[in-house]
Structure formats: C-alpha cells, structure tokens
Design a protein around this motif. Structure first.
Motif, mmCIF file in Angstrom:
data_model
loop_
_atom_site.group_PDB
_atom_site.id
_atom_site.type_symbol
_atom_site.label_atom_id
_atom_site.label_comp_id
_atom_site.label_asym_id
_atom_site.label_seq_id
_atom_site.Cartn_x
_atom_site.Cartn_y
_atom_site.Cartn_z
ATOM 1 N N GLU A 89 -0.576 -2.886 34.979
ATOM 2 C CA GLU A 89 -0.649 -1.817 33.978
ATOM 3 C C GLU A 89 -2.035 -1.187 33.891
ATOM 4 N N TYR A 137 -12.527 -11.429 31.123
ATOM 5 C CA TYR A 137 -11.652 -10.287 30.874
ATOM 6 C C TYR A 137 -11.847 -9.154 31.874
ATOM 7 N N SER A 167 -0.784 -16.041 22.731
ATOM 8 C CA SER A 167 -1.774 -15.283 21.986
ATOM 9 C C SER A 167 -2.916 -14.825 22.895
ATOM 10 N N ALA A 168 -3.273 -15.670 23.882
ATOM 11 C CA ALA A 168 -4.316 -15.258 24.827
ATOM 12 C C ALA A 168 -3.822 -14.079 25.667
ATOM 13 N N TRP A 192 -11.153 -16.577 20.057
ATOM 14 C CA TRP A 192 -10.174 -17.638 20.314
ATOM 15 C C TRP A 192 -9.537 -17.446 21.680
ATOM 16 N N ALA A 193 -9.119 -16.207 21.935
ATOM 17 C CA ALA A 193 -8.428 -15.936 23.193
ATOM 18 C C ALA A 193 -9.377 -16.134 24.373
ATOM 19 N N LEU A 206 -0.553 -20.716 22.008
ATOM 20 C CA LEU A 206 -1.931 -20.351 22.353
ATOM 21 C C LEU A 206 -1.953 -19.498 23.614
ATOM 22 N N MET A 207 -1.089 -19.845 24.578
ATOM 23 C CA MET A 207 -1.024 -19.061 25.806
ATOM 24 C C MET A 207 -0.519 -17.651 25.513
ATOM 25 N N TRP A 232 -4.898 -22.412 16.296
ATOM 26 C CA TRP A 232 -6.201 -22.288 16.955
ATOM 27 C C TRP A 232 -7.150 -23.352 16.441
ATOM 28 N N GLU A 264 -4.107 -10.843 23.749
ATOM 29 C CA GLU A 264 -5.455 -10.291 23.688
ATOM 30 C C GLU A 264 -5.782 -9.506 24.954
ATOM 31 N N LEU A 265 -5.316 -10.027 26.091
ATOM 32 C CA LEU A 265 -5.508 -9.304 27.347
ATOM 33 C C LEU A 265 -4.797 -7.956 27.287
ATOM 34 N N TYR A 266 -3.585 -7.987 26.729
ATOM 35 C CA TYR A 266 -2.793 -6.770 26.616
ATOM 36 C C TYR A 266 -3.511 -5.754 25.736
ATOM 37 N N ILE A 291 -10.301 -10.100 35.081
ATOM 38 C CA ILE A 291 -8.881 -10.463 35.037
ATOM 39 C C ILE A 291 -7.981 -9.236 34.840
ATOM 40 N N VAL A 292 -8.447 -8.253 34.078
ATOM 41 C CA VAL A 292 -7.612 -7.072 33.862
ATOM 42 C C VAL A 292 -7.337 -6.321 35.163
ATOM 43 N N MET A 297 -9.598 -19.770 25.092
ATOM 44 C CA MET A 297 -8.358 -20.253 25.695
ATOM 45 C C MET A 297 -8.267 -19.827 27.161
ATOM 46 N N ILE A 298 -8.620 -18.573 27.444
ATOM 47 C CA ILE A 298 -8.539 -18.070 28.813
ATOM 48 C C ILE A 298 -9.592 -18.760 29.689
ATOM 49 N N ILE A 305 0.575 -25.280 22.572
ATOM 50 C CA ILE A 305 -0.026 -24.734 23.800
ATOM 51 C C ILE A 305 0.695 -23.457 24.212
ATOM 52 N N SER A 363 -10.003 -13.340 16.746
ATOM 53 C CA SER A 363 -8.902 -13.632 17.674
ATOM 54 C C SER A 363 -9.321 -13.341 19.107
#
Lengths: 482, 482
Positions: free
Chosen positions: B478, B469, A362-363, B395-396, A359-360, A395, A366-368, B472-473, B399-400, A356, B392
């Motif tokens: 940043e 997304y 990695s999520a 997946w993300a 996974l957190m 995953w 993706e936001l970054y 959330i961004v 998860m989010i 977990i 990915s």
C-alpha cells in the motif's frame, strides 16, 4: 480493605487445602508407605491454622467483596496454600530445608513443575500423590481465577472474558464465582477422568495415571519418574498426553460451550486459532530440524517435537527428550514459547496467546496509521472491537512481565548464577513452565541453585501464576489504606 | 509517491557519499598506501551512479516532500550509502565477497561497528579512514533524521521532539531540515574537533585520533587496532573516550541549548536524568562485581566497568576488556543495555532511553489505576503530558522491535548459529552496538557467520538505525500506491 474479612476467607481456603490431604493419605495407607505420618501431621497443622484464622477473624456477612479484597484473598490464599502444602515434604524428610519444601509446593500450586527433588522415585507414593495433587488444585484455582475473578478486577485485559461463562449476577462477585466455578470444575473433572482412563489403557498403573493426569490437566509437569514421561517409552502414552496438554492449554470456557453442543466455538475463537497455528507451525519447524539429526524417521521426529513443543507451549513441562541436545532452531522456538504460554482461561501460564495476538494486531495498526495518518482503525478480536483501556492494560501487563523478568534475572545473576541459566530459570518460573535451559534444563533440576535464588523464583512463580498485578499491588502501600 | 523525485534525491545523496571519499583519499596519497586506486575507482563509480540517478529522474521543483517520500528517501538513501560505501573494500581486496564489503559498510553507515575484518591492522590506512568516516557520516545523518525528519513523520514517539530545535517553518519539511541540520552539525563538528585534540594530548597520532573520534561521536565503534581501544593501555585515553561516548549518547538538541548558554537544560531533561542514573547505577554494579575478581584495585575496576557500560549503553561498541570473562551480573547488565541504548536525538541506537522511560511510566500508571479504578492519570515527561497516540506509537515501536528481534533470531538459529549467538548478534545489530555475546563477543567478530546471516544482520542494522518503521513500510504494498 477489611483485613478481618480477608483473613477469614484465607482461613477457609487453608482448611480446604488441609482437607484435600485426605486424598494422598488414602494412597499412603493403601501402600503402607512412609507418607502416612507426615500427611497426618501436616493436615493437623494446616487445619488448625486455617481454623484459627477462620475463628479469630470475623466475617461481616452482609457486604460483598470489593476489588482490593478480592486481590488480597487470591494472593494470600495462594501463598498460604504454597506454605502449608510444603509441610508433608518437610515432615516426611523429603527435604531438610524449609526453602526446598516451600519451593516444591509453590511450584505445585502454581502449576509450574520446577523441582528441587533429585531422586523422585525414592519419595513415598503418598507424598508423590500430594505433590501431583497440588498441581491439580492449583489448576482448579486458576481456571476460576481467570474466568470468574480476574475479568471483574480488570487485570491485564482479562475484562474481555466477562461474558464468557454464564453467571447470574454480573455485578456481585461471590454468587458468580460459585456458579462459574461449579460449571468449569465439571469440565475439568470430566477431562481428568477421561485422561486417567486413556492412560490406564496404555498400561500405566492407576497411581501413575492419576499423577500424570493431574500434571497434564493443570499444565504442571510433576512426574512420578526421574526421567519424566520418557520413562514409559510409549508412543501411545506420549500422544495421549500431547492431546490432553493441548486441551488443558485451551480456554475452558470453550470446552464448556463445546460440551453444551456448540462445537463450532473453537473455529470462531480468534485466540484458539492463533494457539493452534503456533502449535502446528512450531511443531513442523522443530520436526524438520530434528529429523535426520536427533531422530531417524518422520514419525519419531514428529512425536518428540510435538511433545516438547506442546509441553513447553502449554507451560506443562513434561519431557520425553533433552531439547538442549537439539539444533539451535527448536531451542529458540521453545524459549519463545516459554513467554507465549497457553490461552487465557486455561491452566497454562506465560503471557497468554490472547495478549500476544492483540499486541501484534495493535503493532500492525500503528504501521497502517503511519501510511494512512488520517485513518481510524479499531483493534478487533473475533469481530468485536477491543476497548482502548483494555489495550493499555495489556501493553502494561507485557511491560511489567518483561520488567519482572529482567529484574529477577539480574538478582539471580548477582547471586552467581550464569547468564543463560539466570534468564532461562526466571522465564521458566514466571511462565510457570518448569524446565528451562542451561543448568535448569529438562535433564536437570533447580536443586543446585542458591537458597535465595529459590525464594526469588518462588515469588516469580506466584507472580506469574496470579497475572502479576494481583501480587504486585500487595506491595503498594496505598493498596492497604482504608 | 513520486518515484522520480525520490530517486533524484537519492542520486544527490549518492553524489555526496562519493565526494566524501576525497577525505580518505588524501590520507592514502599522504601515506602512499594501497588505498589510492580503490578509493579513486569507488569514487568514480559512486559519483557516476549518483549522477545517473540525478540526471535521469526529474525533480518537480514546486512541490514539497510528503510523508511517504520522506521515508522512502531516508531508507533508500541509507541503503545506497551502504552499498556504494562497500566498494573501496571490494576494490582494495580487503574482502573477496560482496557480502562482507557491504556488511562492513552498512555497519559503518548505521554506526553499528560490527566487523567482519579479521586483521584490521593489515588494511591500508586510507581504507581504514574511509571505514571510520562512514561512521561519522552515518552519525551526521542520524542526528538530522531523529531531530528534524522523524518528528514530522510521526515515527515511534519522535513527535515529542517537534519543537526541540528551532526551524522557521514547522509545516514544511525541507527548509526545516536544512536549518536544523546546519545548527546540529556545528555542535557535532565542535565536539569532534575537541575530542581529536584531547586524544592527541594522550599521545595518539593524528590518524588514529581522527578515526577513534569518528567512531566515538557516531557511537559506532570501529577501531584501527585489532584489540580496539585496549591497544593503548592508557587510562587517560580510556576516560576521554568514556566522556565523549557519553556525550554522543545525549540528545544533541540539549548540547545545542547548552552551547547557547542554557546549561541547566540537562538537569531539566527527564530523559537525560534517566540516562545518567542508569549509566551511574550500572557502572557501580559492574564495578562492585569485577573488583577483586577481574581487577585488583577500585580505580581499575571503575575504569574498565565505566568503559564497557558506557560503550555498550551508548551502543558504541569499543572494547577495553573481554566482558565475557566477567561474572554473570555485569554480563546481564550489558545485555540489557543493548536494548536500552542512548537518548533520542543522539547518535546512539537501541530502543532509546526516552521510550523505555515512558513505557515504565505507563506501566506504573496502569498499576495505579488498578487500585484507583476511577482515577484519571496522565503520563508526563518533564512536566508535559504525553498524548495518547504518542504512547501507542511507542508501545507499537517496542513490540515491533521485539518482533523483529525474535524473527531475526529464529532465522539465524535456522542457519545453524547457536542459541546465545543468534540472540546476541541480532540484539547487537538491531541496537547498532557491534560486539555481542557468544561467538560475536568483544574479542571475536562476525566473519565466521554464514553468508545469509550477514545479510539478515545487515538488514537488522538498517532497520534498527532507521527506527524500524521507516524501512518496514517499504515492504507494505500500500505504501507504494499513488
């Protein structure tokens, strides 16, 4: 795939299970209870079946075990232990149905602790000791599986633990298993003895101390009392069990390192920190919720909250309170903990903190990347970057876990089990927790479920315990081809 | 990030929202109801605020929109529509509280259909028309967002749809948006007109036909009747709405292709096949469950099952039956559909069929790799391989989505909402469905929830609608840096 070799090794494991029945037999003889004959008969059948498998199927000595054979041995070995382990309950008349006997035994060996027993205290002590011993043996198995076997089979991210415990030849599975097992079992045994002694100090008798310790160290949850640990009304016993449940939910490779004097391994380990933070934060939230509602003082609120959070979080399943009578917040938290589970390399079940956490991360990555489309960012765990194929393994593990959870819930609902119980029973069985929510809560048990539901849940316990993949591949036809 | 530019465009969108209030105003004047003054006042405030934003913030004409600006405009634009769209309900006295007015309006613009109205039929017709129009406008927005904007922002796998609809300059966002929007809105309008005519044939009056069509095409779910579509007791109306809900849950790029004569696009599309199979299979299972239990004959069972499965599966939320009175199996199926949702590029919410299909494929791949460790296997969708970074991203996203679901459920539970309602209300709002399970089921509404819970759920609706997304961004510091 050499079937003969696989069945030969399963035979050896079955003989080992048969031999361990001597331990509860000793208690039966000492107490002179009605467990003696059932245990003797079960031993004879189990040893006989194991010997037949061993003698009938030849082992070619020269070759080492390959990936597929390893998985087949693990899955079939656990299943055999589950089936033969149910014999004492059947012969002893504890259950009339094979389904119930096997359910209870699989629940034991998978360290789940889901029970179909309606009156635990009526069962002969020898059989109760066997019931608790199945937990402890299952716990022994799972530590070795997760730290010495799965890392080499590449199952759901466990590759990360390849170098956690020393072993002489990383390429050959068998010598490494023996070495690693020896080291880890010493740690397991040491913690077990320590907890038994501490429980004896709390006024528990030797029999109950051993049984509850087996249930704790394996994060199993079978008790010898109808009201579980609540029976003792002792803050001392509660706290001893809280501490040891927490320890059993840690990676045993860390315990091994710590015993060798490197105490700082705990603070360096990202998974341990996550596990600790979740446990503390969830306990704090639960304490704040129940204080003034279910319990008057702070210390009582903390004690009952910590016990239930650690018990469910480590997937043990002992109970000192009926959390279904608590406010919604702690119930939601406990339900989430059922999915999270203990650390990888512990006896705890669930999805495991490590997965977990990754996974957190990695999520978040993706936001970054969404904000910095050209950035290159690696996922790191404790300073080391995690390879991409490990991440996709995790995953996929998560997805298959959820898929299995959904499919099994649908099956239970189709059998007429209500919505909440369907979801909670499956979650509690795949996660190897034991008590759930709804009609399988901490104050109830699994006895009233339809027969077929008990088989579905037995399979769920095995799948959850063996990290799903190990069992699921057995159903893929290609797996069995030469 | 050019704030001036962003707020200028948000001003334009706000003006557009204000102008659309003319449509319900016409109905108010025609019926002479109490909606006239509130709509006029709301229009004045909305147009004024929009004009202020437009005039106060300068637009530098030469530059094209960049990634971050695109996301900020989408999120702030939807939020502005939600806030100003609540004014008519506030001025008209439909709600006393700003919270309720904004909740209803955000629920409209996000095509969710969760309502805090306790007596729908007491509201002036002009305001009910506005309520339904917010759905239809939200649906227009979402089609363009998902097929013309998100593919270029690289959000959660939507990159796959870059080439689905023609646009002249794939590199520049703005001209493409205009072109794609024009094409897709024609399809949307055509289907809308068709449904209105078909509902008129069923004996519904023009006002109700328009409102229910708006709710259908946007997969929204606001009705003008307290008992939703069940009010009409008409198999014909039920089936018309079932078919159009299903169409609204399809990728609109497919409708566009089909209207150009390429009817086989549907059978070639992997997501459509998955969506169709799930709808048919779940309807069949639900029909088998309710037949003889809730309904006598096959056709009635099919009609009510199909309606509820398609309504929840497409995330519309119209109701013709209280599925909380159904057996456990269809309830579990409906709960799962809340997470699955419609197709990508449709007006439906949820996680989207495309994503779940790809996640399932990727999980299967991992199982395959476990048996054939040296195999190289690509994930394919409709014959084309899916790039790793898209996977990915998906997946993300998954998860989010789950993380948000869990966090929001914890918040609701902490406010005293019960376990089942906490989970179901959040699932129904993030998935933009509307009715849930527990105390927010199809026979109840969201009016009784705590104030703060309504704000959490409003945010959930926005997050879910804008593929998470995009919203959330905005909370990442940043994101706002130059």
């Amino acid at each position: 795939m050499r079937f003969g070799y696989v069945l030969n090794v399963v035979g050896v494991l079955t003989i080992a299970v048969g031999l361990t029945m001597l331990f509860p037999l000793g208690f039966s003889l000492y107490y002179g209870d009605h467990g003696t004959y059932p245990l003797l008969a079960s031993m004879a059948v189990t040893l006989g079946a194991g010997a037949l498998l061993f003698l009938f199927f030849r082992r070619e000595s020269a070759q080492v075990m390959n990936h597929r054979e390893g998985m087949a041995i693990v899955a079939l070995g656990w299943f055999a232990a589950g089936v033969f382990g149910g014999l004492p309950f059947l012969f002893g008349g504890t259950f009339d149905l094979v389904t119930d006997a096997v359910f209870e035994s699989i629940s034991g060996f998978t360290t789940t602790g889901a029970s179909v027993l309606t009156d635990i205290e009526a069962v002969p002590r020898g059989l109760l000791m066997w019931r608790s011993l199945t937990h402890w043996l299952g716990g022994m198995g799972i530590i070795v599986l997760s730290l010495a076997i799965l890392p080499f089979l590449g199952v759901g991210g466990m590759q990360l633990y390849k170098a956690e415990v020393p072993g002489p030849t990383p390429d050959k599975l068998k010598p490494r298993i023996k070495d690693t097992a020896a080291v880890l079992w010493k740690v397991y045994l040491l913690l077990t003895v320590l907890q038994i002694i501490l429980l004896l100090f709390g006024g528990m008798d030797l029999f109950d101390s051993i049984c509850h310790t087996f249930g704790t160290m394996a994060t199993g949850g079978f008790s010898t009392k109808n009201t579980s640990v609540a029976h003792y009304h002792s803050a001392y016993i509660d706290w001893v069990i809280i501490v040891f449940m927490f320890l059993a939910g840690c990676n045993f490779a860390l315990h091994y390192q710590a015993l060798k004097g490197r105490l700082n391994v705990f603070w360096k380990d990202a998974e341990f920190k996550f596990y600790l933070i979740v446990t503390v934060a969830f306990t704090a939230m639960a304490t704040a919720s129940v204080m003034g509602v279910n319990y008057k003082g702070f210390w009582d609120s903390l004690r009952y909250s910590a016990f239930q959070v650690v018990s469910i979080g480590t997937t043990t399943g002992f109970a000192t309170a009926d959390y279904e009578l608590w406010p919604a917040l702690p119930q939601v938290l406990l339900l989430l903990l059922m999915f999270l589970g203990g650390s990888a390399g512990s006896t705890g079940g669930g999805m495991k903190c490590m997965r977990i956490l990754l996974l957190m991360k990695s999520a978040y990555n993706e936001l970054y990347l969404l904000i910095h489309p050209r950035a290159i960012k690696q996922i790191k765990l404790g300073g080391k970057s995690v390879p991409r194929e490990v991440m996709s393994g995790i995953w996929a593990f998560f997805m298959i876990y959820l898929g299995l959870f959904i499919l099994s819930s649908i099956l239970l609902a189709a059998m007429g089990v209500d919505l909440v119980t369907s979801f909670a029973a499956v979650a509690a069985c795949i996660g190897n927790i034991g008590p759930g929510i709804g009609t399988v809560g901490p104050a109830e048990n699994y006895a009233h479920l339809p027969l077929l539901a008990k088989w579905v849940l037995s399979l769920c316990m095995l799948l959850g315990r063996l990290e799903i993949y190990t069992v699921i591949v057995l159903f893929v036809p290609e797996f069995w081809r030469k």
